[in-house]
Design a protein around this motif. Structure first.
Motif, PDB file in Angstrom:
ATOM      1  N   ARG A   1     -17.519 128.307  18.546  1.00 29.54           N
ATOM      2  CA  ARG A   1     -17.330 126.638  18.003  1.00 29.54           C
ATOM      3  C   ARG A   1     -17.422 126.384  19.730  1.00 29.54           C
ATOM      4  NH1 ARG A   1     -14.977 123.026  14.874  1.00 29.54           N
ATOM      5  NH2 ARG A   1     -13.859 121.522  16.242  1.00 29.54           N
ATOM      6  N   LEU A   2     -18.370 125.594  20.172  1.00 37.29           N
ATOM      7  CA  LEU A   2     -18.906 124.586  21.275  1.00 37.29           C
ATOM      8  C   LEU A   2     -20.015 123.929  20.319  1.00 37.29           C
ATOM      9  CD1 LEU A   2     -19.855 127.380  23.696  1.00 37.29           C
ATOM     10  CD2 LEU A   2     -17.468 125.846  24.103  1.00 37.29           C
ATOM     11  N   PHE A   3     -19.631 122.356  21.183  1.00 35.63           N
ATOM     12  CA  PHE A   3     -20.151 121.290  21.134  1.00 35.63           C
ATOM     13  C   PHE A   3     -21.064 121.139  22.602  1.00 35.63           C
ATOM     14  CE2 PHE A   3     -16.801 121.031  18.516  1.00 35.63           C
ATOM     15  CZ  PHE A   3     -17.532 120.215  16.713  1.00 35.63           C
ATOM     16  N   LEU A   4     -21.745 120.469  22.588  1.00 34.60           N
ATOM     17  CA  LEU A   4     -22.919 120.627  24.064  1.00 34.60           C
ATOM     18  C   LEU A   4     -23.659 119.814  23.918  1.00 34.60           C
ATOM     19  CD1 LEU A   4     -25.105 124.176  22.869  1.00 34.60           C
ATOM     20  CD2 LEU A   4     -22.660 124.253  24.031  1.00 34.60           C
ATOM     21  N   ALA A   5     -23.063 118.981  24.871  1.00 35.98           N
ATOM     22  CA  ALA A   5     -22.525 117.750  25.357  1.00 35.98           C
ATOM     23  C   ALA A   5     -24.241 117.700  26.170  1.00 35.98           C
ATOM     24  CB  ALA A   5     -21.726 117.459  25.628  1.00 35.98           C
ATOM     25  N   GLY A   6     -25.488 116.750  26.747  1.00 31.69           N
ATOM     26  CA  GLY A   6     -26.706 116.778  27.350  1.00 31.69           C
ATOM     27  C   GLY A   6     -26.842 114.664  27.358  1.00 31.69           C
ATOM     28  N   ILE A   7     -27.667 114.735  28.743  1.00 31.50           N
ATOM     29  CA  ILE A   7     -27.695 113.506  29.055  1.00 31.50           C
ATOM     30  C   ILE A   7     -29.761 113.723  28.744  1.00 31.50           C
ATOM     31  CG2 ILE A   7     -28.792 111.638  30.691  1.00 31.50           C
ATOM     32  CD1 ILE A   7     -25.476 112.186  29.041  1.00 31.50           C
ATOM     33  N   HIS A   8     -29.531 112.862  28.021  1.00 26.01           N
ATOM     34  CA  HIS A   8     -31.265 112.287  27.681  1.00 26.01           C
ATOM     35  C   HIS A   8     -32.284 111.402  28.450  1.00 26.01           C
ATOM     36  CE1 HIS A   8     -35.748 113.132  25.762  1.00 26.01           C
ATOM     37  NE2 HIS A   8     -35.316 112.148  25.371  1.00 26.01           N
ATOM     38  N   ILE A   9     -33.078 111.547  28.790  1.00 34.29           N
ATOM     39  CA  ILE A   9     -33.902 110.437  29.294  1.00 34.29           C
ATOM     40  C   ILE A   9     -35.785 110.835  29.492  1.00 34.29           C
ATOM     41  CG2 ILE A   9     -32.245 109.989  31.043  1.00 34.29           C
ATOM     42  CD1 ILE A   9     -34.287 110.460  33.346  1.00 34.29           C
ATOM     43  N   PRO A  10     -36.740 110.293  29.000  1.00 29.82           N
ATOM     44  CA  PRO A  10     -37.873 110.539  28.539  1.00 29.82           C
ATOM     45  C   PRO A  10     -38.584 110.934  29.627  1.00 29.82           C
ATOM     46  CG  PRO A  10     -37.800 108.285  28.126  1.00 29.82           C
ATOM     47  CD  PRO A  10     -36.057 108.159  29.009  1.00 29.82           C
ATOM     48  N   GLY A  11     -38.140 112.518  29.483  1.00 28.42           N
ATOM     49  CA  GLY A  11     -38.694 113.974  29.940  1.00 28.42           C
ATOM     50  C   GLY A  11     -38.144 114.845  30.371  1.00 28.42           C
ATOM     51  N   PHE A  12     -36.363 114.529  30.002  1.00 23.28           N
ATOM     52  CA  PHE A  12     -35.827 115.291  30.619  1.00 23.28           C
ATOM     53  C   PHE A  12     -34.384 115.359  30.012  1.00 23.28           C
ATOM     54  CE2 PHE A  12     -37.253 113.561  34.858  1.00 23.28           C
ATOM     55  CZ  PHE A  12     -38.150 115.244  35.339  1.00 23.28           C
ATOM     56  N   THR A  13     -33.671 116.415  29.124  1.00 19.84           N
ATOM     57  CA  THR A  13     -32.401 116.567  28.616  1.00 19.84           C
ATOM     58  C   THR A  13     -32.299 117.612  29.580  1.00 19.84           C
ATOM     59  OG1 THR A  13     -33.748 116.438  26.635  1.00 19.84           O
ATOM     60  CG2 THR A  13     -31.534 116.954  26.431  1.00 19.84           C
ATOM     61  N   TRP A  14     -30.434 117.278  29.707  1.00 21.94           N
ATOM     62  CA  TRP A  14     -30.225 118.478  30.767  1.00 21.94           C
ATOM     63  C   TRP A  14     -28.563 118.977  30.158  1.00 21.94           C
ATOM     64  CZ3 TRP A  14     -31.353 113.632  32.446  1.00 21.94           C
ATOM     65  CH2 TRP A  14     -30.517 113.143  32.894  1.00 21.94           C
ATOM     66  N   ALA A  15     -28.109 119.747  30.350  1.00 22.99           N
ATOM     67  CA  ALA A  15     -26.086 119.801  30.024  1.00 22.99           C
ATOM     68  C   ALA A  15     -25.969 119.410  30.788  1.00 22.99           C
ATOM     69  CB  ALA A  15     -26.408 121.808  29.610  1.00 22.99           C
ATOM     70  N   ILE A  16     -24.511 119.282  30.044  1.00 24.07           N
ATOM     71  CA  ILE A  16     -23.391 118.777  31.215  1.00 24.07           C
ATOM     72  C   ILE A  16     -22.270 119.006  31.017  1.00 24.07           C
ATOM     73  CG2 ILE A  16     -24.587 116.391  31.369  1.00 24.07           C
ATOM     74  CD1 ILE A  16     -22.855 114.840  29.114  1.00 24.07           C
ATOM     75  N   GLY A  17     -21.799 119.744  29.657  1.00 23.80           N
ATOM     76  CA  GLY A  17     -20.860 120.922  29.926  1.00 23.80           C
ATOM     77  C   GLY A  17     -21.023 121.114  28.271  1.00 23.80           C
ATOM     78  N   SER A  18     -19.402 121.194  28.193  1.00 22.75           N
ATOM     79  CA  SER A  18     -19.078 122.044  26.308  1.00 22.75           C
ATOM     80  C   SER A  18     -17.946 121.998  26.177  1.00 22.75           C
ATOM     81  CB  SER A  18     -20.039 123.340  25.993  1.00 22.75           C
ATOM     82  OG  SER A  18     -19.115 124.318  26.502  1.00 22.75           O
TER      83      SER A  18
END
Length: 219
Positions: free
Chosen positions: A61-78
């Motif tokens: 059980r983990l909710f995976l958070a990321g940030i997306h801009i066109p061309g990129f998605t990167w993880a920021i935490g869970s």
């Protein structure tokens, strides 16, 4: 949602999916997370600092958070706490300062690019990363030629299937943009993305900079 995921996310399954579960958690916490766009088990929420994406881990059980801009998605935490997650999404959407955000939400780890996005200066950092990464060595000559022009270096660069993409607004995937691919050092192919009947056009090295400027409405 598969049987395995129901085991880890009974609260999500009970509400019919992650989007609905996040909206309910936000309601219970008194948070405003804005419109929620859900595809399968992935949720995206638009903010002024990129699109927040939330996914579900498959084996715990983990909710995976990321940030997306066109061309990129990167993880920021869970986190395994859905309520805490929606509080973080609401705070990010409301523009909470990064230092305060990381202090309040300890599961979050924001990198240098996220900080550059926050300050409104991601373009120079992106150029630096592309020009120093061996992964993009095959595009270095082209990247350096473009970066040498004082106007073109102000556009946000990415690399797409070997071609360099220049975009006016890093946060807007539909903003004016061009694709350019090096053929042999003296010849290039350029596409003005989004132009009527957009197609690849061969451009000489001597005309490349002016052609790119024109494609981005720069003279």
């Amino acid at each position: 949602m598969g049987i395995l995921r129901k085991e880890f996310y009974p609260d999500v399954a009970a509400l019919g999916g992650l989007g609905a579960a996040m909206q309910e958690a936000a309601r219970l916490r008194g948070c405003d997370i804005g419109p929620v766009y859900s595809v399968s088990d992935v949720v995206r929420i638009e903010t002024a600092r990129g699109v927040v994406s939330i996914d579900l881990a498959a084996e715990e059980r983990l909710f995976l958070a990321g940030i997306h801009i066109p061309g990129f998605t990167w993880a920021i935490g869970s986190t395994d706490d859905l309520g805490l997650l929606v509080e973080a999404v609401a705070a990010w959407r409301e523009g909470m300062a990064i230092d305060e955000f990381e202090t309040r939400f300890e599961f979050v780890r924001l990198d240098e690019f996220t900080r550059a996005l926050e300050s409104g200066e991601p373009t120079s950092l992106q150029w630096s990363d592309l020009l120093s990464s061996d992964f993009y060595r095959g595009q270095w000559n082209l990247l350096r030629r473009i970066h040498a022009d004082e106007r073109l270096r102000g556009f946000f660069p990415t690399v797409t299937h070997g071609a360099v993409r220049l975009r006016v607004d890093p946060l807007d995937g539909a903003s004016r943009q061009v694709l350019v691919e090096e053929l042999d050092g003296e010849r290039y192919e350029v596409m003005r993305v989004g132009a009527p009947e957009a197609t690849w056009v061969e451009v000489s090295a001597g005309d490349l900079i002016s052609y790119l400027r024109a494609g981005l409405n720069e003279r």
